[in-house]
Design a protein around this motif. Structure first.
Motif, mmCIF file in Angstrom:
data_model
loop_
_atom_site.group_PDB
_atom_site.id
_atom_site.type_symbol
_atom_site.label_atom_id
_atom_site.label_comp_id
_atom_site.label_asym_id
_atom_site.label_seq_id
_atom_site.Cartn_x
_atom_site.Cartn_y
_atom_site.Cartn_z
ATOM 1 N N VAL A 158 0.835 -1.207 0.000
ATOM 2 C CA VAL A 158 0.000 0.000 0.000
ATOM 3 C C VAL A 158 0.871 1.259 0.000
ATOM 4 O O VAL A 158 0.632 2.199 -0.765
ATOM 5 N N VAL A 159 1.888 1.267 0.859
ATOM 6 C CA VAL A 159 2.782 2.426 0.948
ATOM 7 C C VAL A 159 3.497 2.644 -0.376
ATOM 8 O O VAL A 159 3.620 3.785 -0.843
ATOM 9 N N ALA A 160 3.958 1.566 -1.001
ATOM 10 C CA ALA A 160 4.652 1.677 -2.284
ATOM 11 C C ALA A 160 3.721 2.244 -3.352
ATOM 12 O O ALA A 160 4.123 3.092 -4.155
ATOM 13 N N ARG A 161 2.447 1.783 -3.358
ATOM 14 C CA ARG A 161 1.476 2.310 -4.314
ATOM 15 C C ARG A 161 1.224 3.789 -4.085
ATOM 16 O O ARG A 161 1.197 4.598 -5.027
ATOM 17 N N ASN A 162 1.062 4.159 -2.820
ATOM 18 C CA ASN A 162 0.788 5.555 -2.496
ATOM 19 C C ASN A 162 1.947 6.466 -2.902
ATOM 20 O O ASN A 162 1.754 7.564 -3.427
ATOM 21 N N LYS A 163 3.171 6.017 -2.642
ATOM 22 C CA LYS A 163 4.340 6.816 -3.013
ATOM 23 C C LYS A 163 4.430 6.979 -4.524
ATOM 24 O O LYS A 163 4.762 8.056 -5.030
#
Length: 237
Positions: free
Chosen positions: A185-190
């Motif tokens: 999720v964090v990777a997608r958001n970044k």
């Protein structure tokens, strides 16, 4: 037109926050912007836009699209531990209820044991349930004669201890799976916000350069935010 808060934020503040619009819609608008702005590169360069910012758009779009695809796959496909946890939960909850009912009846004339039962069954979290199974089983073993007097199946105590250990392992694995999903999720958001910063820079420059040319200006307007806001700037009409 979208407000500043809807379009831009400081990178350090938004890198891990959720996207502020549907990712699929944003990616398509980013694709459209790239195709549109390529013809305007000379003008955009004069406004201070680095050509690399434009040239990197396809790679950034792909990175965000890949991250979104991975997130959707992971979020819709529960891990093995989570599946097993859900399968076990109903059975184990029934077992804990059965143990508690039997012990309350068997210990009905022993206020100290009833008080112990009340203490052991405080809380309603999953971790509490795991511990309760083990604690109830141990209490039952120490007072096996009272349980035998009501015809209780002593084998359930062994089952409870085994299930407690099994659930503890499954819960740890589930938490680990959740942590890995959070990383996705964090990777997608970044990836989203990195691309969003580039898109916002190019749009802002395009709107300024072509503020007197509606035919070119239109390509730098986000149709999503235009419809979302329910209003139009005079330049967008």
């Amino acid at each position: 037109m979208p407000t500043i808060n809807q379009q831009t934020s400081q990178p350090d503040e938004i890198n891990s926050s959720r996207p502020n619009q549907p990712v699929a819609t944003f990616l398509q608008e980013a694709e459209n912007l790239y195709v549109w702005c390529v013809d305007d590169i000379p003008e955009l360069l004069k406004a201070g836009i680095d050509e690399a910012l434009i040239n990197e758009l396809p790679l950034r779009i792909k990175a965000c699209r890949d991250a979104q695809t991975l997130w959707k796959k992971k979020s819709k496909t529960p891990g093995d531990a989570k599946v097993q946890w859900k399968l076990q939960l109903t059975e184990v909850s029934k077992l804990a209820t059965e143990l508690l009912r039997a012990m309350r009846f068997a210990f009905r004339n022993h206020t100290d044991l009833l008080a112990r039962l009340n203490y052991l069954t405080k809380g309603n979290s999953y971790t509490t349930l795991i511990q309760q199974l083990n604690d109830l089983a141990l209490l039952g073993r120490k007072n096996s004669q009272l349980l035998a007097a009501i015809g209780f199946d002593q084998g359930l105590l062994d089952t409870a201890i085994a299930k407690s250990k099994e659930l503890a392992s499954l819960w740890a694995q589930t938490k680990n799976e959740n942590a890995r999903l959070n990383e996705v999720v964090v990777a997608r958001n970044k990836a989203f916000w990195t691309l969003q910063q580039q898109v916002s820079e190019i749009r802002a420059a395009g709107k300024y350069i072509f503020r007197h040319r509606k035919d070119r200006y239109a390509g730098y307007v986000s149709q999503y935010w235009k419809q979302k806001n329910g209003r139009r700037n005079l330049l967008d009409q």
